[in-house]
Write an enzyme that holds these catalytic residues in place. Sequence first.
Site, short mmCIF file in Angstrom:
data_model
loop_
_atom_site.label_atom_id
_atom_site.label_comp_id
_atom_site.label_asym_id
_atom_site.label_seq_id
_atom_site.Cartn_x
_atom_site.Cartn_y
_atom_site.Cartn_z
N ALA A 257 78.57 -23.68 -59.24
CA ALA A 257 78.34 -22.63 -60.23
C ALA A 257 79.53 -22.64 -61.18
O ALA A 257 80.62 -23.11 -60.82
CB ALA A 257 78.22 -21.29 -59.53
N GLY B 2 77.46 -24.58 -55.60
CA GLY B 2 76.07 -24.47 -56.07
C GLY B 2 75.36 -25.81 -56.16
O GLY B 2 74.14 -25.87 -56.12
N GLU C 201 74.24 -26.49 -52.74
CA GLU C 201 73.20 -25.48 -52.47
C GLU C 201 71.88 -25.82 -53.15
O GLU C 201 70.81 -25.66 -52.56
CB GLU C 201 73.71 -24.09 -52.92
N GLU D 194 83.84 -22.65 -51.76
CA GLU D 194 83.96 -21.25 -52.21
C GLU D 194 85.08 -20.47 -51.53
O GLU D 194 85.74 -19.66 -52.19
CB GLU D 194 82.62 -20.51 -52.01
#
Length: 276
Positions: free
Chosen positions: A63, A108, A111, A131
Amino acid sequence: MEFVLYEVKDRIAIITINRESALNALNSQVLDELSETLDNVDLEQVRCLILTGAGEKSFVAGADIAEMSTLTKKEGEAFGKKGNDVFRKLETFPIPVIAAVNGYALGGGCEISMSCDIRICSENAVFGQPEAGLGITPGFGGTQRLARLVSPGYAKQMIYTARNIKAAEALRIGLVNDVIGATADEAGNVTATAKENLMAAAEKMANGIAMQAPIAVRNCKKAINEGLQTDIDKAIVIEEKLFGDCFETEDQKAGMGNFLEKDKEKKLKVVPFKNR
Ligand code: CAA
C-alpha cells in the site's frame, strides 16, 4: 485509466497494475481503478484473469506509504476497508484469477496475490509483510489470508519479524505454486527474461483453465472458497448443490456426451462450452 492496464487475449485477460515509478504501490486511485476494471470484465467472453505488475522489478510493493503516513485512526480503518473490499471482489470474482508475481510482493502486494486463486512467481520475487516495522498491522487481509494459506506458525513468524522471503522459500511454504526463471542459450545469452517466461507460464495455465467447461470451473471456485469458510458437514452440502447445478447445462451434456462418443476423433475434440 492511469494506473491499471487491461488486455483481453481471446478467452483470458491480463490486468496490469501500472505504477512503475512507485513500484506499483497501491494508492486509493489504483484501488479504485482496479475495482472498476473488475466491474467491467466481460464475463461472456473472459474465462480466466491474470494479475501482474508493470516492469520486471516489482509486482506490488505494498500500500502507498506516503498516502498512509498522515491518516487518522478513522481514515486508516476506511483505507483498510477500501483495500479489503477490492481484494474480496477479486477473491470472490466468478472466474479464476492467477497472480503472476514479477518481483516485490510486499505488504499489500503479498496480500493482493493471496486474494487470487493461484500464485506463480519469477525467480526474483520477494514476499513479505513488513507492516510491523512500519508501526501498523497488515491491513488488506494479510493477518487472515497468510495464516490460512501457509501454517499459522509460519504466518506469525513472517508478520511478527517482518522478514521478507525469497521465491524458493515461498515455494517451500506453499505460498506459490511455481517459480519461473529466465532462459539462456548455450553461450549464456538470455533468450527470455524471467518476467517473459512468467507471463508465458501464466497464460498457458489460464488458457488451460479457459478450455474447461466454464460453468464447472466457476462452481469449483465457489465450492472451494465457500467450503473453506465452514465446517465439513456444511461444506459438502455446498459441494452437492454446486455439483447438482452443473447438470442439464449444455456444458455437462457436451462434456459427457463427448466422452461417451464412440468416434475417437470426436471423443478428443474440444467441447464448445458456453459461458453462463
Ligand atoms: N509506497 C509508496 N511508495 C513506494 C512504495 C510504497 N509501498 N514502495 C516503493 N515506493 C517508491 C519509493 O518511494 C521510490 O519512489 P521515489 O523514486 O519517488 O523515491 C520508488 O518507489 C522506488 O523505490 P526504492 O527507491 O525504495 O527502490 P529500492 O529498489 O531501493 O527498494 C523496496 C525496493 C525494497 C521494495 C522498497 O521500495 C521498499 O521497501 N518499499 C516499501 C515496501 C513496504 O514496506 N511495503 C508495505 C507497505 S505497508 C502496507 O502494504 C499496508 C497494508 O497492508 C495495507
